[in-house]
Design a protein around this motif. Structure first.
Motif, PDB file in Angstrom:
ATOM      1  N   LEU A  55     -23.374 -34.939  -0.492  1.00 33.25           N
ATOM      2  CA  LEU A  55     -23.132 -33.499  -0.386  1.00 33.25           C
ATOM      3  C   LEU A  55     -23.168 -33.162   1.102  1.00 33.25           C
ATOM      4  CD1 LEU A  55     -22.805 -30.728  -1.799  1.00 33.25           C
ATOM      5  CD2 LEU A  55     -25.296 -30.547  -1.797  1.00 33.25           C
ATOM      6  N   MET A  57     -21.912 -30.440   4.549  1.00 34.83           N
ATOM      7  CA  MET A  57     -21.531 -29.108   5.012  1.00 34.83           C
ATOM      8  C   MET A  57     -20.555 -29.275   6.172  1.00 34.83           C
ATOM      9  SD  MET A  57     -23.796 -25.985   6.633  1.00 34.83           S
ATOM     10  CE  MET A  57     -24.652 -25.635   5.100  1.00 34.83           C
ATOM     11  N   TYR A  99     -22.435 -30.372  -7.449  1.00 36.41           N
ATOM     12  CA  TYR A  99     -22.293 -28.911  -7.540  1.00 36.41           C
ATOM     13  C   TYR A  99     -23.610 -28.269  -7.954  1.00 36.41           C
ATOM     14  CZ  TYR A  99     -20.260 -24.374  -8.647  1.00 36.41           C
ATOM     15  OH  TYR A  99     -19.968 -23.030  -8.669  1.00 36.41           O
ATOM     16  N   TYR A 102     -25.880 -28.177  -5.039  1.00 35.44           N
ATOM     17  CA  TYR A 102     -25.468 -27.076  -4.153  1.00 35.44           C
ATOM     18  C   TYR A 102     -26.007 -25.746  -4.656  1.00 35.44           C
ATOM     19  CZ  TYR A 102     -22.279 -23.321  -2.727  1.00 35.44           C
ATOM     20  OH  TYR A 102     -21.755 -22.128  -2.309  1.00 35.44           O
ATOM     21  N   LYS A 106     -28.745 -23.206  -2.891  1.00 36.84           N
ATOM     22  CA  LYS A 106     -28.477 -21.793  -2.645  1.00 36.84           C
ATOM     23  C   LYS A 106     -29.597 -20.929  -3.211  1.00 36.84           C
ATOM     24  CE  LYS A 106     -24.656 -19.627  -2.469  1.00 36.84           C
ATOM     25  NZ  LYS A 106     -23.358 -18.969  -2.764  1.00 36.84           N
TER      26      LYS A 106
END
Length: 332
Positions: A55, A57, A99, A102, A106
């Protein structure tokens, strides 16, 4: 992008290098997600490979294709778009895990804190190449952060010149009243709340937000006006293969297309036809029927849908009989 580990490289170094080489984007690794394996036959032998997933950014939404390998294009996909492009079930499972990671990150990021709000805007401005935005929305209330901190952070953002106005999203009536009071005390230019609203979902009416906002000079911009496509003609004759139910299924599931729902959609479509509109046009015009709603967000996936949607600008005024019939059909 997939690539081969070169001599002296660790897996994560290969991943970052491949992203840079194939898209031109600099990225940083957030978390290792896992490994998938696949095999394929060659004329000489069967080849087995492991793929390590990270994962990441990216530092920019900009992306360019790698010409050396004759790539025509490169870019970003939303989760559900990427999911349906993957061929192997183990890759889909890895993507689902990434996902979820993620989303969990968040949720833990205290999205109402000053640090989060300021950093998020700074990153967005950098990606967009802008000095400021017209409206900066706080996307949803954060139960882990005092509302005063959120309000002060948004006020500070405006005073810093990085936003002209403040908006909020997914705040109910009571939460809107509370933060509006704080904004008034600080002189913050708070102008709008973003909420879900459609013929089928009238929460902003039942919780009193719609009336409160109208009486107190607060705008409302609505999303999901077509109820994930239900308030269109797409499901009048079954479920199309290219519909959201078939291609995504996270927000609109097949069990939502019940006989009762189909009957409502068809009844509403009959009213739309008598008005000389598509069902989508009537659904959008209905949201703006009384002047309480500032604007409506459409989520079109095809140019033809946009052209159809903007046809609502020529919609005739709703008669009292039409309003009452729509309420009756929707069970309101």
């Amino acid at each position: 992008p997939k690539g081969t580990v070169e001599a002296g490289e660790e897996y994560k170094e290969t991943a970052l290098r491949e992203v840079k080489e194939e898209t031109g984007v600099s990225a940083s690794i957030i978390k290792y997600i896992g490994k998938s394996s696949y095999s394929f036959n060659t004329p000489q032998d069967m080849v087995e490979k492991d793929v390590h997933w990270y994962l990441m950014m990216a530092d920019s939404y900009y992306s360019k294709p790698q010409r050396e390998e004759h790539f025509v294009d490169s870019g970003y996909y939303k989760f559900y778009e990427a999911y349906h492009l993957l061929k192997f079930s183990n890759e889909k499972q890895i993507l689902e895990k990434a996902y979820q990671e993620y989303l969990d990150l968040k949720r833990c990021n205290l999205w109402g804190s000053k640090k989060y709000l300021v950093a998020s805007l700074d990153q967005s401005l950098k990606r967009m190449g802008l000095d400021y935005v017209d409206i900066y929305y706080h996307h949803r209330p954060d139960p882990e952060t005092p509302l005063e901190e959120t309000a002060r952070a948004l006020d500070g953002i405006v005073r810093s010149g990085k936003a002209l106005y403040v908006g909020i999203s997914n705040y109910n009536k009571e939460q809107t009243i509370e933060i509006a009071k704080l904004f008034k005390e600080m002189g913050t230019p708070f102008i709008i709340n973003q909420r879900k609203y459609s013929m089928f979902d009238r929460t902003i009416e039942t919780d009193g937000l719609k009336d409160y906002a109208s009486k107190n000079g607060i705008g409302i911009i609505t999303f999901c006006p077509l109820a994930q496509g239900l308030l269109t003609d797409r499901y009048l004759h079954g479920i199309p293969q290219d519909s959201r139910i078939r291609t995504d299924g996270r927000f609109l599931k097949e069990n939502a297309i019940t006989e009762e729902t189909l009957a409502k959609i068809n009844a509403l479509n009959e009213i739309a036809k008598k008005r000389g509109e598509s069902l989508a046009q009537m659904a959008l015009a209905w949201i703006l029927r009384d002047g309480d709603i500032t604007s409506v967000l459409i989520g079109a996936s095809k140019p033809a849908q946009i052209l159809d949607n903007i046809g609502m600008l020529n919609a005739p005024v709703f008669t009292e009989e039409e309003r009452a019939k729509i309420d009756e059909i929707c069970g309101k």
